[in-house]
Each structure stands twice: as C-alpha cells, then as structure tokens.
Design a protein around this motif. Sequence first.
Motif, PDB file in Angstrom:
ATOM      1  N   UNK A  68      41.689  -9.491 -22.241  1.00 53.14           N
ATOM      2  CA  UNK A  68      43.002 -10.274 -22.449  1.00 53.14           C
ATOM      3  C   UNK A  68      42.036 -11.926 -23.427  1.00 53.14           C
ATOM      4  N   UNK A  69      41.435 -12.216 -22.787  1.00 54.95           N
ATOM      5  CA  UNK A  69      40.983 -13.076 -22.995  1.00 54.95           C
ATOM      6  C   UNK A  69      40.138 -13.295 -24.045  1.00 54.95           C
ATOM      7  N   UNK A  70      39.512 -12.280 -24.076  1.00 48.60           N
ATOM      8  CA  UNK A  70      38.577 -11.598 -25.441  1.00 48.60           C
ATOM      9  C   UNK A  70      39.430 -11.668 -26.541  1.00 48.60           C
ATOM     10  N   UNK A  71      40.227 -10.796 -26.230  1.00 44.09           N
ATOM     11  CA  UNK A  71      41.606 -10.475 -27.254  1.00 44.09           C
ATOM     12  C   UNK A  71      42.124 -11.756 -27.801  1.00 44.09           C
ATOM     13  N   UNK A  72      42.630 -12.988 -27.000  1.00 43.81           N
ATOM     14  CA  UNK A  72      43.499 -13.592 -27.448  1.00 43.81           C
ATOM     15  C   UNK A  72      42.474 -14.975 -27.907  1.00 43.81           C
ATOM     16  N   UNK A  73      40.840 -14.615 -27.671  1.00 43.32           N
ATOM     17  CA  UNK A  73      39.925 -16.028 -28.222  1.00 43.32           C
ATOM     18  C   UNK A  73      39.676 -14.568 -29.933  1.00 43.32           C
ATOM     19  N   UNK A  74      39.901 -13.437 -29.352  1.00 46.50           N
ATOM     20  CA  UNK A  74      39.715 -13.051 -31.471  1.00 46.50           C
ATOM     21  C   UNK A  74      41.306 -12.806 -32.265  1.00 46.50           C
ATOM     22  N   UNK A 124      37.494  -4.516 -26.300  1.00 43.50           N
ATOM     23  CA  UNK A 124      36.936  -5.227 -24.838  1.00 43.50           C
ATOM     24  C   UNK A 124      36.557  -4.427 -23.436  1.00 43.50           C
ATOM     25  N   UNK A 125      38.325  -4.265 -23.661  1.00 45.08           N
ATOM     26  CA  UNK A 125      38.115  -3.024 -21.622  1.00 45.08           C
ATOM     27  C   UNK A 125      38.068  -1.723 -21.846  1.00 45.08           C
ATOM     28  N   UNK A 126      37.561  -1.590 -23.644  1.00 44.60           N
ATOM     29  CA  UNK A 126      36.653   0.173 -23.159  1.00 44.60           C
ATOM     30  C   UNK A 126      35.613  -0.477 -22.762  1.00 44.60           C
ATOM     31  N   UNK A 127      35.122  -1.229 -23.668  1.00 44.64           N
ATOM     32  CA  UNK A 127      33.343  -1.645 -23.821  1.00 44.64           C
ATOM     33  C   UNK A 127      33.279  -1.927 -21.896  1.00 44.64           C
ATOM     34  N   UNK A 128      33.748  -2.932 -21.480  1.00 43.20           N
ATOM     35  CA  UNK A 128      33.528  -2.917 -20.175  1.00 43.20           C
ATOM     36  C   UNK A 128      33.853  -2.365 -19.366  1.00 43.20           C
ATOM     37  N   UNK A 129      34.517  -1.583 -19.377  1.00 44.48           N
ATOM     38  CA  UNK A 129      35.080  -0.147 -17.987  1.00 44.48           C
ATOM     39  C   UNK A 129      34.059   0.665 -18.234  1.00 44.48           C
ATOM     40  N   UNK A 250      39.329   5.415 -22.135  1.00 44.85           N
ATOM     41  CA  UNK A 250      40.202   5.575 -22.572  1.00 44.85           C
ATOM     42  C   UNK A 250      41.535   4.225 -21.503  1.00 44.85           C
ATOM     43  N   UNK A 251      41.090   4.692 -20.333  1.00 42.70           N
ATOM     44  CA  UNK A 251      41.359   3.809 -18.929  1.00 42.70           C
ATOM     45  C   UNK A 251      40.714   2.022 -19.091  1.00 42.70           C
ATOM     46  N   UNK A 252      39.674   1.752 -19.690  1.00 42.17           N
ATOM     47  CA  UNK A 252      39.855   0.282 -20.336  1.00 42.17           C
ATOM     48  C   UNK A 252      40.906  -0.143 -21.238  1.00 42.17           C
ATOM     49  N   UNK A 253      41.404   0.859 -22.025  1.00 43.68           N
ATOM     50  CA  UNK A 253      41.316   0.267 -23.526  1.00 43.68           C
ATOM     51  C   UNK A 253      42.504   0.414 -23.229  1.00 43.68           C
ATOM     52  N   UNK A 254      43.275   0.877 -22.457  1.00 44.37           N
ATOM     53  CA  UNK A 254      44.610   0.657 -21.779  1.00 44.37           C
ATOM     54  C   UNK A 254      45.075  -0.580 -20.643  1.00 44.37           C
ATOM     55  N   UNK A 255      43.882  -1.172 -20.084  1.00 45.18           N
ATOM     56  CA  UNK A 255      43.863  -2.205 -19.487  1.00 45.18           C
ATOM     57  C   UNK A 255      43.821  -3.241 -20.355  1.00 45.18           C
ATOM     58  N   UNK A 256      42.449  -3.028 -21.642  1.00 43.15           N
ATOM     59  CA  UNK A 256      42.764  -4.337 -22.360  1.00 43.15           C
ATOM     60  C   UNK A 256      44.074  -4.319 -23.068  1.00 43.15           C
ATOM     61  N   UNK A 257      44.787  -3.199 -23.775  1.00 41.96           N
ATOM     62  CA  UNK A 257      46.593  -3.203 -24.479  1.00 41.96           C
ATOM     63  C   UNK A 257      46.881  -3.745 -23.265  1.00 41.96           C
ATOM     64  N   UNK A 258      47.105  -3.208 -22.268  1.00 38.31           N
ATOM     65  CA  UNK A 258      47.736  -4.330 -21.279  1.00 38.31           C
ATOM     66  C   UNK A 258      47.928  -6.153 -20.501  1.00 38.31           C
ATOM     67  N   UNK A 259      46.774  -6.132 -20.813  1.00 34.74           N
ATOM     68  CA  UNK A 259      45.996  -7.793 -20.005  1.00 34.74           C
ATOM     69  C   UNK A 259      46.390  -8.382 -21.770  1.00 34.74           C
TER      70      UNK A 259
END
Length: 344
Positions: A68-74, A124-129, A250-259
């Motif tokens: 969420x932080x990375x996405x909103x920073x972008x 970002x979520x996918x990369x972190x996961x 996939x799980x990380x990307x979905x977490x990123x979208x949710x965040x």
Amino acid sequence: MAFGVVLLLDLVRRLLSGDLTVALLVGYLWNGLTYGLVIGLAGVGLSLTYDLLEFANFAHGDYITVSAFVGWGAAYLIAGFGRFDPGSLFFLGVGGTLYPGDVGVSVTTAPVAILGGLVVAAAAGAVVAVTLDRVVYRSMRGMDAISLLIASIGVAFVLRYLTIYVFTQQAFGLTVSAWTYGVALPGGTVNVSAPTLLLVASSLAAMAGVHLLLTRTKLGKAMRAMAANRSLARVTGIPSERVILATWLIGGALAGLAGFMIALLQGTITYQIGWTLLLLVFAGVIMGGIGSVYGAIVGGVLIGLITRVSLVWIPASFTEAMGFLIMILILLTRPQGLFGGETA
C-alpha cells in the motif's frame, strides 16, 4: 441459524416502525460490500498460500501494508511529477513537506495516477512475497506448520518496523474529494463515490481472474493438484517449485491490490493498516473454509457486511467483534466452514 432469524426479524421490525430507514440500511449494505470485497481479495491470496504450503502466513498483513505504501508513493509520483520533489512525493510528504491538497490526488482528478499506483502496489506485493519466500520460507520447506507460522510472525515484525523506519508512525491523508453520486431512497440518500466504484470493479475483476486461472489454465490445474496431494503431483511431473513461486506471485499481488484499495477506501494510511485488516481476513478465510478460494471471497464479503450492518444494534467500536461472533456461531454448526475447504 436461530440467532440470524432473530436479528432478521428485528431488522424488519425496525424498518416497519421507522426506527431504521431504508436509506440507512442500504448505506450499511453498500459500505459492507465494499469493505468485504477488500477482505475477500486479501483472503484469496492468504488461502492460496495456505493451500500449497499448509501454514498460516501472519506476515500477509504486512505484505498489504508495504504494498500500500509503495503503491501510494507511486501514485503521488505520477500525480505530482514535475511539480514537487520526487522524494517528498514517494514518501508521502514525511515530515509535513507535502499534503494531499497540494498534489490533488483522487480517482476523478488523477485517474492515471490512481491506476498506476494500483498496478505498482500489485507488483510490489508480488515482489515482496517472492523475495521473502526465497530468503526465508524456501529453506523451511517440509518443516512443521508451527515453525513456519513463527517464522512468518518474525517476518511480519521485520516488515512492520522497516515501514516505520522509512515512513514513520504517523497516519497519512491520501486523497482529496472525489465525484460522488447521491441515490435517493426512502428516509435519505445513499452516496456512491468514485473510489468505491473503482474498488468494486477492481475487486470483481481480480476475483474473476483468479477463477479463470484456477479453472481454465494449466497453472491453475497444477495448483489444485498440488493442494490436493503434493506428493502425487510431484510424481506426475508437476514442477512444484515453479507452482509455489507462481502462488506467491499471485497471493502477493492480491495482497498489494487489497492494501492499495483499503487505503483508497479509508482515505488514510498507517503502518498498521495491514495488521488490522489481517484479523478480519483470517476471520473471513476461516468462515468460508480454510483452503477454499471461493470460501475466502464469500467469507470476506460476509465479514464486511456483518461489521457494517451490525451498526444497527451496537456501537461502531464493537462491530468487528460481531464479525468474529458470527464466525464462531457458523463454525459451531459447520466446523469445516461454509465451503468445507474445497480448493476450487
């Protein structure tokens, strides 16, 4: 069941007596649906990883936070490009150097920035996961679930304190006012905003994509086969590590979208945004049936609806407790959850 019938009858009584207006009830339902879709989306990612790796990933909430932080920073970088310092934009004006009104970020005034931030948050979520799987979880394959769970708690704390170090503990306002349409109903007006419409559309599209992936692709079939019997799947030639990697992606990307979307819905972001959401995500996954992707979706939506509609009877500070209470009542009558842990 009896408890639900009593609540439903009381709801009808309140509507007929005028204690509760149709507009207020529909407003609760709409807010519950939008909130529940975010919970369900995050729950799908958690359920997928549980299916294959058989442990409850307590770091999932902090994947949500970091993304969420990375996405909103972008999003801020895109919206304020050329007008403000890039560092202040990406770090959301840490230290009071920049405010939402300065940049003017909203779904209607800066749609490209919002959509760009949404994509970056998913990436970002996918990369972190995947990174954490390679660094931490990969070496622990085959260990018992308790060891993996404890490791995930450690990962969660590391991510949380890194977020505090980079972005501080303050809460950030994110957006300015966006387009809102008022729907006139008996007893008042229900406001439907552009952010909630984007949230609903994005969540449904992501969930439909997961459904098609699981049912129409070779990867989806391999994931379902591994979830059913990992040893047999390996014998038949399914590349288990590749499937696990794809599952984390996939799980990380979905977490990123949710965040990104929960921050959009609330209009603010803090380092605890993922942790507070994670408790409800677990409730939704357990209610729907641990290991069931569709159960995670339905359970998440139900938790969202319960926490909002329960405002009819209890104060706002107790609504999340009501969600857990309903989960417990469902498990008492159906211990396997609503969908019984069916993967697909």
